[in-house]
Scaffold this motif. Structure first.
Motif, PDB file in Angstrom:
ATOM      1  N   SER A 185      -6.474   6.444 -10.927  1.00 36.47           N
ATOM      2  CA  SER A 185      -6.103   5.303 -11.769  1.00 36.47           C
ATOM      3  C   SER A 185      -4.995   4.443 -11.168  1.00 36.47           C
ATOM      4  N   CYS A 186      -4.341   4.893 -10.114  1.00 35.27           N
ATOM      5  CA  CYS A 186      -3.239   4.138  -9.532  1.00 35.27           C
ATOM      6  C   CYS A 186      -3.760   3.188  -8.443  1.00 35.27           C
ATOM      7  N   ARG A 187      -2.915   2.257  -8.034  1.00 38.95           N
ATOM      8  CA  ARG A 187      -3.274   1.328  -6.983  1.00 38.95           C
ATOM      9  C   ARG A 187      -3.329   2.051  -5.641  1.00 38.95           C
ATOM     10  N   LEU A 188      -4.094   1.466  -4.718  1.00 38.26           N
ATOM     11  CA  LEU A 188      -4.202   2.086  -3.397  1.00 38.26           C
ATOM     12  C   LEU A 188      -2.851   2.153  -2.686  1.00 38.26           C
ATOM     13  N   HIS A 189      -2.043   1.109  -2.851  1.00 39.69           N
ATOM     14  CA  HIS A 189      -0.742   1.095  -2.181  1.00 39.69           C
ATOM     15  C   HIS A 189       0.242   2.093  -2.780  1.00 39.69           C
ATOM     16  N   SER A 190      -0.120   2.670  -3.936  1.00 47.06           N
ATOM     17  CA  SER A 190       0.783   3.630  -4.589  1.00 47.06           C
ATOM     18  C   SER A 190       0.424   5.074  -4.287  1.00 47.06           C
ATOM     19  N   ILE A 191      -0.657   5.306  -3.570  1.00 40.97           N
ATOM     20  CA  ILE A 191      -1.042   6.682  -3.240  1.00 40.97           C
ATOM     21  C   ILE A 191      -0.037   7.246  -2.232  1.00 40.97           C
ATOM     22  N   PRO A 192       0.531   8.401  -2.485  1.00 38.30           N
ATOM     23  CA  PRO A 192       1.620   8.893  -1.622  1.00 38.30           C
ATOM     24  C   PRO A 192       1.162   9.512  -0.309  1.00 38.30           C
ATOM     25  N   VAL A 193      -0.007  10.176  -0.312  1.00 36.36           N
ATOM     26  CA  VAL A 193      -0.438  10.919   0.877  1.00 36.36           C
ATOM     27  C   VAL A 193      -1.879  10.548   1.198  1.00 36.36           C
ATOM     28  N   TRP A 194      -2.141  10.389   2.495  1.00 41.18           N
ATOM     29  CA  TRP A 194      -3.471  10.065   2.991  1.00 41.18           C
ATOM     30  C   TRP A 194      -3.857  11.007   4.123  1.00 41.18           C
ATOM     31  N   THR A 195      -5.155  11.243   4.236  1.00 40.03           N
ATOM     32  CA  THR A 195      -5.690  11.958   5.396  1.00 40.03           C
ATOM     33  C   THR A 195      -6.070  10.926   6.451  1.00 40.03           C
ATOM     34  N   VAL A 196      -5.581  11.132   7.686  1.00 39.19           N
ATOM     35  CA  VAL A 196      -5.694  10.116   8.734  1.00 39.19           C
ATOM     36  C   VAL A 196      -6.736  10.540   9.758  1.00 39.19           C
ATOM     37  N   PHE A 197      -7.617   9.576  10.091  1.00 39.51           N
ATOM     38  CA  PHE A 197      -8.582   9.738  11.172  1.00 39.51           C
ATOM     39  C   PHE A 197      -8.399   8.552  12.124  1.00 39.51           C
ATOM     40  N   CYS A 198      -8.316   8.853  13.405  1.00 35.71           N
ATOM     41  CA  CYS A 198      -8.191   7.817  14.424  1.00 35.71           C
ATOM     42  C   CYS A 198      -9.383   7.922  15.371  1.00 35.71           C
ATOM     43  N   ASN A 199     -10.244   6.919  15.327  1.00 36.66           N
ATOM     44  CA  ASN A 199     -11.471   6.899  16.128  1.00 36.66           C
ATOM     45  C   ASN A 199     -12.293   8.171  15.922  1.00 36.66           C
ATOM     46  N   GLY A 200     -12.367   8.586  14.652  1.00 37.78           N
ATOM     47  CA  GLY A 200     -13.199   9.730  14.289  1.00 37.78           C
ATOM     48  C   GLY A 200     -12.522  11.077  14.373  1.00 37.78           C
ATOM     49  N   ARG A 201     -11.311  11.161  14.893  1.00 38.74           N
ATOM     50  CA  ARG A 201     -10.613  12.443  15.015  1.00 38.74           C
ATOM     51  C   ARG A 201      -9.556  12.568  13.928  1.00 38.74           C
ATOM     52  N   ARG A 202      -9.548  13.705  13.289  1.00 36.17           N
ATOM     53  CA  ARG A 202      -8.552  13.945  12.240  1.00 36.17           C
ATOM     54  C   ARG A 202      -7.230  14.354  12.893  1.00 36.17           C
ATOM     55  N   LEU A 203      -6.171  13.606  12.500  1.00 39.22           N
ATOM     56  CA  LEU A 203      -4.873  13.820  13.143  1.00 39.22           C
ATOM     57  C   LEU A 203      -3.799  14.327  12.208  1.00 39.22           C
ATOM     58  N   GLY A 204      -4.056  14.383  10.939  1.00 37.30           N
ATOM     59  CA  GLY A 204      -3.028  14.866  10.015  1.00 37.30           C
ATOM     60  C   GLY A 204      -2.963  14.019   8.758  1.00 37.30           C
ATOM     61  N   PHE A 205      -1.741  13.853   8.252  1.00 37.55           N
ATOM     62  CA  PHE A 205      -1.534  13.161   6.988  1.00 37.55           C
ATOM     63  C   PHE A 205      -0.517  12.033   7.169  1.00 37.55           C
ATOM     64  N   ALA A 206      -0.794  10.954   6.473  1.00 35.00           N
ATOM     65  CA  ALA A 206       0.120   9.808   6.440  1.00 35.00           C
ATOM     66  C   ALA A 206       0.851   9.804   5.105  1.00 35.00           C
ATOM     67  N   VAL A 207       2.089   9.330   5.124  1.00 35.79           N
ATOM     68  CA  VAL A 207       2.947   9.339   3.945  1.00 35.79           C
ATOM     69  C   VAL A 207       3.416   7.914   3.664  1.00 35.79           C
ATOM     70  N   ARG A 208       3.318   7.528   2.401  1.00 37.72           N
ATOM     71  CA  ARG A 208       3.857   6.221   2.010  1.00 37.72           C
ATOM     72  C   ARG A 208       5.369   6.325   1.885  1.00 37.72           C
ATOM     73  N   ARG A 209       6.062   5.383   2.492  1.00 36.07           N
ATOM     74  CA  ARG A 209       7.519   5.395   2.516  1.00 36.07           C
ATOM     75  C   ARG A 209       8.068   4.152   1.827  1.00 36.07           C
ATOM     76  N   LYS A 210       9.294   4.283   1.354  1.00 40.55           N
ATOM     77  CA  LYS A 210      10.038   3.136   0.866  1.00 40.55           C
ATOM     78  C   LYS A 210      10.925   2.613   1.983  1.00 40.55           C
ATOM     79  N   ALA A 211      11.108   1.332   1.983  1.00 41.37           N
ATOM     80  CA  ALA A 211      11.892   0.716   3.048  1.00 41.37           C
ATOM     81  C   ALA A 211      13.363   1.087   2.902  1.00 41.37           C
ATOM     82  N   THR A 212      13.911   1.697   3.931  1.00 43.06           N
ATOM     83  CA  THR A 212      15.328   2.033   3.973  1.00 43.06           C
ATOM     84  C   THR A 212      16.111   0.880   4.610  1.00 43.06           C
TER      85      THR A 212
END
Length: 257
Positions: A155-182
């Motif tokens: 139900s939340c916006r895409l930009h509000s999702i905290p964690v993502w599974t990352v694939f780069c050119n078909g290879r799974r590399l880990g997880f991405a994290v949404r950050r706040k600007a410091t």
């Protein structure tokens, strides 16, 4: 007397010049000059059979499309005047940056002068790996999120999702994290405010609160085409300048149902 009169009538025309007989004057026909209908104001212009359009399909100012019988415009002109539905696309500023021995950060801004990004993600992709992939000319980074029934991520916006599974050119590399600007991130964006398109290196230890051991800060800043496919999909596509070779780089945000 009768014979003399007869001879006089016969011989008199031979000694007397004939009177100049003038032909009857022909009747003079006076032609009335006809004024061009384009200059006369007492004649109404007949309805035109064709429609005149300016370049780009726009009609004349103050003139409506007319038909022979003065009815409504034809269906073809009506379809031409109605603009087709436009896809949900927009141009944003995307910045990929990170220290030489660190990971990739992806920042999206709607205004290059703003220091608060619309989206800031820390990706698990090392900088040297991204540089290696970019040498091939094709980079596809997919961030996927699985929506579970017991989760509120659906139900939340895409930009509000905290964690993502990352694939780069078909290879799974880990997880991405949404950050706040410091403050360090805002300092980096403030330094790049005058840059619209370009790539470069900032001195070691600059921004992100890192030490000089992480190496120099590398960045690539360009315009991206943001395509919103729906509430569960969004993508960013790099727009190459005309004088630069083609570099295909895209970032996809996908939420599975």
């Amino acid at each position: 007397m009768t014979k003399i009169d007869a001879l006089r009538r016969l011989l008199f025309p031979c000694f007397t010049p004939a009177a100049a007989t003038t032909p009857a004057a022909a009747p003079t026909i006076t032609t009335k000059k006809r004024l061009s209908t384009s200059l006369r104001d007492d004649i109404e212009d007949p309805p035109r059979k064709t429609h005149e359009y300016r370049e780009g399909g726009e009609g004349r100012e103050g003139d409506d499309a007319t038909t022979i019988d003065g009815g409504s415009p034809p269906a073809a002109a009506a379809r031409r005047s109605v603009a087709p539905p436009r896809p949900s696309k927009a141009m944003v500023i995307g910045t990929i940056f990170g220290h030489r021995r660190g990971h990739v950060w992806f920042c999206v801004q709607h205004d290059r002068l703003a220091t608060r990004p619309a989206l800031l993600l820390e990706l698990p992709i090392p900088i040297h790996l991204l540089v290696k992939e970019m040498r091939c000319g094709l980079v596809r980074i997919a961030l996927e999120c699985e929506n579970r029934p017991d989760s509120e991520l659906g139900s939340c916006r895409l930009h509000s999702i905290p964690v993502w599974t990352v694939f780069c050119n078909g290879r799974r590399l880990g997880f991405a994290v949404r950050r706040k600007a410091t403050d360090a991130t805002r300092l980096i964006l403030k330094t790049m405010r005058s840059i619209t398109v370009g790539a470069g290196v900032l001195p070691a230890g600059f921004g992100s609160g890192s030490s000089e051991g992480d190496g120099e800060l590398m960045y690539m800043r360009a315009n991206y085409e943001c395509v919103v496919g729906g509430p569960d999909s969004e993508s960013f596509h790099l727009i190459n300048p005309d004088e630069c070779p083609g570099q295909e780089l895209s970032v996809f945000l996908l939420r599975s149902r």
